[in-house]
Scaffold this motif. Structure first.
Motif, PDB file in Angstrom:
ATOM      1  N   ARG A 101      37.864  59.614  12.467  1.00 23.39           N
ATOM      2  CA  ARG A 101      37.878  58.351  13.194  1.00 23.39           C
ATOM      3  C   ARG A 101      37.904  57.168  12.221  1.00 23.39           C
ATOM      4  O   ARG A 101      38.617  56.191  12.425  1.00 23.39           O
ATOM      5  N   TRP A 105      43.715  54.483  11.184  1.00 18.35           N
ATOM      6  CA  TRP A 105      43.976  53.046  11.221  1.00 18.35           C
ATOM      7  C   TRP A 105      43.589  52.353   9.922  1.00 18.35           C
ATOM      8  O   TRP A 105      44.222  51.408   9.531  1.00 18.35           O
ATOM      9  N   MET A 129      43.525  43.815  19.759  1.00 19.67           N
ATOM     10  CA  MET A 129      43.628  43.650  18.310  1.00 19.67           C
ATOM     11  C   MET A 129      42.233  43.568  17.712  1.00 19.67           C
ATOM     12  O   MET A 129      41.950  44.146  16.671  1.00 19.67           O
ATOM     13  N   ASP A 131      39.404  44.805  18.746  1.00 17.38           N
ATOM     14  CA  ASP A 131      38.495  45.962  18.705  1.00 17.38           C
ATOM     15  C   ASP A 131      38.718  46.831  17.462  1.00 17.38           C
ATOM     16  O   ASP A 131      37.836  47.562  17.052  1.00 17.38           O
ATOM     17  N   VAL A 132      39.894  46.684  16.837  1.00 20.06           N
ATOM     18  CA  VAL A 132      40.106  47.376  15.568  1.00 20.06           C
ATOM     19  C   VAL A 132      39.147  46.822  14.509  1.00 20.06           C
ATOM     20  O   VAL A 132      38.489  47.566  13.786  1.00 20.06           O
ATOM     21  N   THR A 135      35.357  47.497  15.402  1.00 19.29           N
ATOM     22  CA  THR A 135      34.953  48.886  15.230  1.00 19.29           C
ATOM     23  C   THR A 135      34.915  49.283  13.748  1.00 19.29           C
ATOM     24  O   THR A 135      33.938  49.855  13.282  1.00 19.29           O
ATOM     25  N   HIS A 136      35.973  48.949  13.026  1.00 18.58           N
ATOM     26  CA  HIS A 136      36.070  49.470  11.657  1.00 18.58           C
ATOM     27  C   HIS A 136      35.346  48.603  10.640  1.00 18.58           C
ATOM     28  O   HIS A 136      34.919  49.093   9.602  1.00 18.58           O
ATOM     29  N   LYS A 138      32.914  46.131  11.505  1.00 16.09           N
ATOM     30  CA  LYS A 138      31.678  45.539  12.031  1.00 16.09           C
ATOM     31  C   LYS A 138      31.737  44.004  11.960  1.00 16.09           C
ATOM     32  O   LYS A 138      30.792  43.340  11.592  1.00 16.09           O
TER      33      LYS A 138
ATOM     34  N   ARG B 228      42.960  56.271  20.544  1.00 15.06           N
ATOM     35  CA  ARG B 228      42.376  57.304  19.684  1.00 15.06           C
ATOM     36  C   ARG B 228      42.885  57.148  18.263  1.00 15.06           C
ATOM     37  O   ARG B 228      42.128  57.261  17.298  1.00 15.06           O
ATOM     38  N   ALA B 229      44.174  56.860  18.134  1.00 13.92           N
ATOM     39  CA  ALA B 229      44.749  56.689  16.800  1.00 13.92           C
ATOM     40  C   ALA B 229      44.124  55.499  16.090  1.00 13.92           C
ATOM     41  O   ALA B 229      44.008  55.480  14.875  1.00 13.92           O
ATOM     42  N   LYS B 230      43.697  54.503  16.871  1.00 15.70           N
ATOM     43  CA  LYS B 230      43.083  53.312  16.284  1.00 15.70           C
ATOM     44  C   LYS B 230      41.705  53.603  15.716  1.00 15.70           C
ATOM     45  O   LYS B 230      41.098  52.734  15.105  1.00 15.70           O
ATOM     46  N   GLY B 231      41.188  54.803  15.971  1.00 14.65           N
ATOM     47  CA  GLY B 231      39.878  55.145  15.432  1.00 14.65           C
ATOM     48  C   GLY B 231      38.744  54.476  16.182  1.00 14.65           C
ATOM     49  O   GLY B 231      37.678  54.245  15.621  1.00 14.65           O
ATOM     50  N   LEU B 232      38.979  54.152  17.445  1.00 11.01           N
ATOM     51  CA  LEU B 232      37.904  53.562  18.246  1.00 11.01           C
ATOM     52  C   LEU B 232      36.892  54.643  18.590  1.00 11.01           C
ATOM     53  O   LEU B 232      37.198  55.832  18.555  1.00 11.01           O
ATOM     54  N   ARG B 233      35.687  54.220  18.943  1.00 14.82           N
ATOM     55  CA  ARG B 233      34.665  55.195  19.309  1.00 14.82           C
ATOM     56  C   ARG B 233      34.976  55.749  20.688  1.00 14.82           C
ATOM     57  O   ARG B 233      35.521  55.058  21.557  1.00 14.82           O
ATOM     58  N   ARG B 236      34.020  53.817  23.840  1.00  8.58           N
ATOM     59  CA  ARG B 236      34.838  52.641  24.140  1.00  8.58           C
ATOM     60  C   ARG B 236      36.170  53.058  24.769  1.00  8.58           C
ATOM     61  O   ARG B 236      36.625  52.449  25.730  1.00  8.58           O
ATOM     62  N   TYR B 241      39.254  51.782  27.975  1.00 10.75           N
ATOM     63  CA  TYR B 241      40.674  52.101  28.056  1.00 10.75           C
ATOM     64  C   TYR B 241      40.987  53.012  29.239  1.00 10.75           C
ATOM     65  O   TYR B 241      41.875  52.725  30.023  1.00 10.75           O
TER      66      TYR B 241
END
Lengths: 345, 325
Positions: A101, A105, A129, A131-132, A135-136, A138, B228-233, B236, B241
Motif C-alpha cells: 500500500r 503511488w 487528488m 486523499d493521495v 494518506t501517503h 500525512k 486501490r492502486a493509489k495506496g489508500l487505506r 477509506r 469510494y
C-alpha cells in the motif's frame, strides 16, 4: 508539438544503467472452468531510469495483465505463477499488504484505460487528488489542497476545477486529471494502460505531448501500453511487441519502425496509418490471435504468418539478441540480416 | 436548487391529484354515511336529526364543484371531517392521537434495519465469501421468510411470557402518566423493544442483500481499482469510494419505506396490542368509516410524497450527477 513527440535519440542505452523496473520470467495464468491459460508466458523486460518503454500488441495478448501484475492489482482468477518483478531493486511480489500500500503511488502509479470510470463520480476531483497526499504524506488538508492545485496547473487545468465533479469535465480533461493524480507523489515509474484509447486523435496527441514534456522535466520512467503502434513509436524510446503472452521483438523504437524483423511487428506496423507522412495502404492481419483454448505448436504466430516455414510449426523460437539492442523471437530472423532481402514494409 | 424546485412543483401537483381522488372516490360509491348511521341505530332517528347529521358530514345538495372547493378548504384548515366509528371525534384528532406511536415504532425499526442492514451488506461484500458473507445472508433471509405474525408471537411468548424480559402489550404501562421524565421514556422504550425487534428481524435481510449486491457490482468499477492502486487505506476505499456509490439505490428504497411507515404496521399493532394507524385503518374500513379512511389515506399519501421529496434533497447532496440533469 511534433518536436516533442520525436522518439528519444539515446536509444536503448538507458536500460543498461540500474533498471527502475525489472521483470524476470513473469508468468500469469487465468484458471477458468475450461482450464488454465497462460496470459503472460515468461516475459522478461527492464525499464531504465527516465526511459519510456512501449508495449504493443493486439487485444488479449497480455499487455494489460503485465501492467496489473506490476501494480499487483490482479484479481482471481488471474494468478502470478512464476517470476519476479523488481521495482527499484525491491521485489514487488513479496511485499506485505501494508508495504504494498505504501509503495503504490509513491514509487509506481498508473493511468487507467478509461478516465471515464477511473474517478469516483460522487467525489470532487480535488478530494480525489488530496486523499493521495493525506494518506501517503500525512499532510494537513490545506497543504494538500495547494499541492493538488499545483498539480492541476501542471496539466494545464485551472485550479478552480478542484471543486468540479468528474462528470463536469470533458474526456480529455478527465484524462489529464488522472495523469496529474498519477504524478502526485513523483513516482519513479508511471504505467499507462491505453491512456488515450477513448479520446479523439487531436486530444490524444495533446495529451501524449504533455506526458512527454512532464516526463522530461520530472524524469520518471514510463511503461506505456497501447495497440496504437504509430503513437507508441513517436513517444517511446524503446518498445516491445507482444504476441500471445510473449514478447516477440524488443528494440529501440526508431529501429523497430525502420527495421522490423519479426513478421508480426511488420504486420502491426502495416495495420496503422502513420499520424503524419504520405498515405499508405493499410494491410490487415488475417484471422485472430490464439484463443485461451490452445496455443499452436511451434511458433504461436505461424498460423497467421505470411512467411511461415515448415520448421515454424515444430520449433518454438526464443527471444534472443539479433543485433545490438535488438531482440527478436523468430526463426526467420538470421535470414533477414542482409538489408536487401528484408520484406518491404 | 432549480432541480429541487422542479421536484417540489411535481410533488405539489401529485398532492393535488391525491386530494382530488380522495374526494371523488368515496362519492362514486353507493349510499352515504348518514343512511348507514340511521341503520345502525335501528332507524330511531328523527328527520331533523338526519338533516343535522347530513349538514355535519357535508352531505348537502350543493353542486359537486362547490363541495369540492369546500373540501379543499377544509383540508388546508386541517379539518378532515368527523369519524363515524368514533363519533363525534374529529378525524384529525383520531389520527393525531395514534400517529405518534406509529411514527415511533415505524421510524425506529426502519432506521435500525436500514443502518444495520446496509452496514452488514457493505462488510459482507467487502469480504466476499468470508464468514460474514456466508453466514448472514442465508440466516437473515431464513428469518425474514417466517410469517410475520408467527415470528411476532414466538418473540412475545419467549421474551414476554417465558423469560418475562419485556412487557406483553401496549406502548406504556397502564396508569403511568405521560411526561418527559426518564422513567416514562424508559417505560416506552421497554415496550418498544419487542415490536421493533420483530420488524427489524424480518426486514433487515432485504436491506443487507440489496446493499451487498450493489456493493459487489460497485467494487468491480475502475475507480475502486484506481483507489486501490493509489495506496489508500482499505477503510477509506470501502466507505468513501465503494459504499458511497453503492448506497444510492438503498437511499431510494429507504425513502419509499419511510413514506409507508405512516400507514402503520397492522400485524405488529395487532400482536402486541400497540396503538397505531394500522389498526385504525383496519377498523375504519371494516366499520365503513369513510371520513377516517379518507383521512388516513390522505395522511399516508402526503407522507409518501414528503418522504420522496426528502429523499430528493438527500440525493442531491449524495450524487452530484443529478444536480445538472
Amino acid at each position: 508539438m511534433s518536436t516533442i513527440l520525436q522518439g528519444g535519440s539515446d536509444l536503448g542505452t538507458r536500460a543498461s544503467s540500474k533498471p527502475v523496473l525489472s521483470i524476470k520470467n513473469l508468468r500469469v495464468s487465468y484458471t477458468t472452468g475450461a482450464g488454465t491459460v497462460n496470459a503472460v508466458d515468461g516475459v522478461s523486460l527492464d525499464i531504465g531510469a527516465g526511459e519510456i518503454f512501449g508495449l504493443a500488441g493486439e487485444s488479449g495478448c497480455g499487455k494489460s495483465t503485465i501492467a496489473n501484475a506490476v501494480m499487483r492489482l490482479l484479481q482471481s482468477p488471474a494468478k502470478i505463477t512464476d517470476g519476479t518483478i523488481e521495482l527499484n531493486q525491491r521485489n514487488v511480489l513479496t511485499l506485505s499488504d501494508e508495504e504494498l500500500r505504501r509503495t503504490r503511488w509513491r514509487e509506481m502509479s498508473m493511468v487507467f484505460q478509461s478516465a471515464m470510470n477511473a474517478m469516483n463520480p460522487v467525489m470532487t476531483i480535488g478530494e480525489q487528488m488530496m486523499d493521495v497526499f493525506t494518506t501517503h504524506e500525512k499532510m494537513p488538508k490545506k497543504e494538500a489542497r495547494e499541492r493538488a492545485a499545483h498539480l492541476l496547473t501542471l496539466v494545464d487545468i485551472t485550479p478552480d476545477r478542484l471543486k468540479a465533479y468528474p462528470h463536469q469535465l470533458s474526456g480529455g480533461m478527465r484524462q489529464r486529471v488522472v495523469i496529474a493524480i498519477a504524478l502526485a507523489l513523483n513516482p519513479s515509474l508511471l504505467i499507462m494502460d491505453e491512456p488515450t484509447t477513448a479520446l479523439d486523435v487531436v486530444v490524444q496527441r495533446d495529451i501524449m505531448a504533455q506526458i512527454k514534456e512532464l516526463q522530461q522535466s520530472l524524469g520518471f520512467s514510463v511503461l506505456f501500453i497501447t495497440h496504437d503502434i504509430s503513437l507508441m513509436v513517436e513517444l517511446s524510446h524503446r518498445m516491445a511487441v507482444m504476441y500471445a503472452g510473449r514478447l516477440v521483438e524488443v528494440a529501440p523504437s526508431n529501429v523497430l519502425l525502420d527495421d522490423p524483423l519479426h513478421p508480426y511487428t511488420t504486420a502491426l506496423m502495416n495495420a496503422f496509418p502513420p499520424l503524419s507522412g504520405p498515405r499508405t495502404e493499410l494491410l490487415g492481419l488475417p484471422d485472430a490471435p490464439p484463443t485461451s483454448a490452445g496455443r499452436p505448436s511451434g511458433c504461436s504466430f505461424h498460423p497467421r504468418c505470411p512467411m511461415a516455414m515448415d520448421a515454424c510449426k515444430i520449433q518454438d523460437p526464443v527471444l534472443r539478441p539479433v543485433a545490438e539492442h535488438h531482440d527478436a523471437a523468430c526463426l526467420l530472423v538470421p535470414e533477414f540480416v542482409i538489408p536487401s532481402e528484408r520484406p518491404a514494409k | 436548487m432549480r432541480f429541487l424546485l422542479r421536484r417540489l412543483g411535481f410533488y405539489l401537483i401529485a398532492f393535488w391529484a391525491c386530494i382530488t381522488l380522495n374526494f371523488f372516490l368515496p362519492r362514486l360509491m353507493p349510499g352515504d354515511p348518514v343512511s348507514r348511521m340511521f341503520a345502525q341505530v335501528q332507524n330511531q332517528m328523527r328527520p331533523d336529526q338526519i338533516a343535522a347529521l347530513r349538514q355535519l358530514f357535508g352531505l348537502t345538495n350543493k353542486p359537486l364543484w362547490q363541495q369540492y372547493l369546500d373540501y379543499i378548504g377544509n383540508i388546508f384548515r386541517g379539518d378532515m371531517g368527523i369519524s363515524l366509528s368514533r363519533f363525534p371525534t374529529p378525524v384529525s384528532s383520531v389520527i393525531s392521537s395514534e400517529i405518534g406511536w406509529t411514527l415511533l415504532l415505524g421510524a425506529t425499526s426502519l432506521i435500525i434495519a436500514v443502518v444495520l442492514g446496509n452496514l452488514l451488506g457493505i462488510l459482507a461484500a467487502w469480504r466476499r465469501g468470508k464468514f460474514l458473507d456466508s453466514v448472514f445472508p442465508p440466516l437473515l433471509v431464513f428469518v425474514g421468510s417466517f410469517p410475520y405474525f408467527w415470528l411476532a408471537m414466538a418473540a412475545l411468548y419467549l421474551f414476554g411470557i417465558v423469560l418475562g424480559w419485556f412487557p406483553l402489550n401496549h406502548a406504556f404501562t397502564d396508569g403511568v402518566e405521560p411526561s418527559f421524565s426518564f422513567s416514562y421514556v424508559a417505560d416506552v422504550a421497554n415496550h418498544l423493544v419487542l415490536p421493533a425487534l420483530t420488524i427489524v428481524l424480518v426486514s433487515i435481510g432485504g436491506w443487507m442483500l440489496g446493499m451487498r449486491n450493489t456493493m459487489i457490482a460497485t467494487t468491480a468499477e475502475d475507480y475502486i481499482t484506481m483507489a486501490r492502486a493509489k495506496g489508500l487505506r482499505s477503510g477509506r476505499i470501502m466507505f468513501h469510494y465503494a459504499a458511497r456509490n453503492a448506497m444510492l439505490p438503498s437511499i431510494t428504497s429507504f425513502g419509499m419505506s419511510l413514506g409507508f411507515v405512516v400507514g402503520g404496521a397492522l400485524l405488529t399493532e395487532t400482536v402486541f396490542a400497540y396503538p397505531g394507524i394500522g389498526y385504525q385503518l383496519l377498523n375504519s374500513v371494516q366499520g365503513l368509516d369513510y371520513p377516517l379512511t379518507q383521512g388516513i389515506f390522505l395522511t399516508i399519501t402526503t407522507a409518501v410524497l414528503a418522504a420522496n421529496f426528502l429523499v430528493d434533497i438527500i440525493y442531491v447532496r449524495l450524487d452530484p450527477r443529478v444536480r445538472v440533469s
